[in-house]
Design an enzyme around this catalytic site. Sequence first.
Site, short mmCIF file in Angstrom:
data_model
loop_
_atom_site.label_atom_id
_atom_site.label_comp_id
_atom_site.label_asym_id
_atom_site.label_seq_id
_atom_site.Cartn_x
_atom_site.Cartn_y
_atom_site.Cartn_z
N GLN A 153 31.88 -24.83 8.77
CA GLN A 153 31.26 -26.08 8.38
C GLN A 153 29.97 -25.79 7.61
O GLN A 153 29.00 -25.30 8.18
CB GLN A 153 31.00 -26.97 9.60
CG GLN A 153 32.27 -27.32 10.36
CD GLN A 153 33.34 -27.92 9.46
OE1 GLN A 153 33.08 -28.85 8.69
NE2 GLN A 153 34.56 -27.39 9.53
N HIS A 154 29.98 -26.08 6.32
CA HIS A 154 28.91 -25.68 5.43
C HIS A 154 27.92 -26.82 5.15
O HIS A 154 26.75 -26.76 5.52
CB HIS A 154 29.49 -25.17 4.11
CG HIS A 154 30.49 -24.08 4.27
ND1 HIS A 154 30.16 -22.83 4.78
CD2 HIS A 154 31.82 -24.03 3.99
CE1 HIS A 154 31.25 -22.07 4.79
NE2 HIS A 154 32.25 -22.77 4.33
N ASP A 155 28.39 -27.84 4.45
CA ASP A 155 27.48 -28.81 3.83
C ASP A 155 26.71 -29.64 4.84
O ASP A 155 25.57 -30.05 4.56
CB ASP A 155 28.25 -29.73 2.88
CG ASP A 155 28.71 -29.01 1.64
OD1 ASP A 155 28.27 -27.87 1.41
OD2 ASP A 155 29.53 -29.58 0.90
N THR B 203 26.28 -20.81 8.07
CA THR B 203 27.38 -21.76 8.25
C THR B 203 28.61 -21.12 8.89
O THR B 203 29.42 -21.83 9.50
CB THR B 203 27.76 -22.41 6.91
OG1 THR B 203 28.29 -21.43 6.01
CG2 THR B 203 26.55 -23.07 6.27
#
Length: 317
Positions: free
Chosen positions: A250-252, A205
Amino acid sequence: MTNPLPLILDGDPGTDDLLTWMWALAVPDRVKVLGICTVHGNVALSRTTENALALLDHLNAPVIPVHAGEKAPLGRAEPPAGDGAFAESGLGALVLAPATRKPASYDAVGWMADTLRSHPPRSVTICATGPLTNLARLLERAPDAFARIGHLAVMGGSCDLLPPNHVRRGNITEWAEFNFYMDPLAAQQVLNSGIPITLMPLDLTHQLVSTPDRLARARALPRYGEEVALMLDAAAHLDRPKFGANGAFQHDMTVLATLLHPELFEGEQSQVTIATTGVGSGACLRVPDPAGAVRVMLRVPDPAAFFDRFFQALGEP
């Protein structure tokens, strides 16, 4: 044309969870959201549940049930302190009107069990974007239902020193990623449960950054542009000083992207172990293993393509 993928969304919103859910709701031809489950994490359970309901109201979304889940990690009465990444509201600078609807239940684990049992085995996918407490409780309370999960896509963990500055392995501690730090026992149990899992760690990410030009694209969206831009930028105040980033990571959203566009990512089958005690609690040890049940995604060959898919789904002209 294939049928939409039956999907359960499990998370702790948190703006990056909400962006993931916006994307899922924007592609009803690709996924059918069966329900949303909330968990402790970025903020307290009451707040994560309110944020989920408020987002659905704001989007004028169809009636999708929201089920409140676990309020604390395994073995604890209260969750540990978070990092305040998204302020006390969990929304950063975003302001949503109070929700007009109530949770469908306060038993997310029971609802997940019933839902999995009512669908054909291995037909339902779960996207987990917060601590894995709800999933660990499902494994504990209803192992037969847990075994019916077709695919679990998880955002969590980190495997090595993180880009761009390569000075630490975690974003909440020097060693640990936030979701796994908040409930390391749950992460260890779920990742070693034997069901098919795709793991999207920080190593991946951190290759996806909300640069100024990407924020400009967000603001230009025909609907909800300013809201999307605020959510994309919500953690920049932490990511810049900790990692020298040119924006927020930006992870999720990667958990949904790996289901919709698997060609965007590269990884390998692995065994994953999570430290559950001590100063390194929440840290990951990954061992490549072709027979491992966890596919760990480690590379984004074309980060621009990821953002292209996201903005196109949200209606970019």
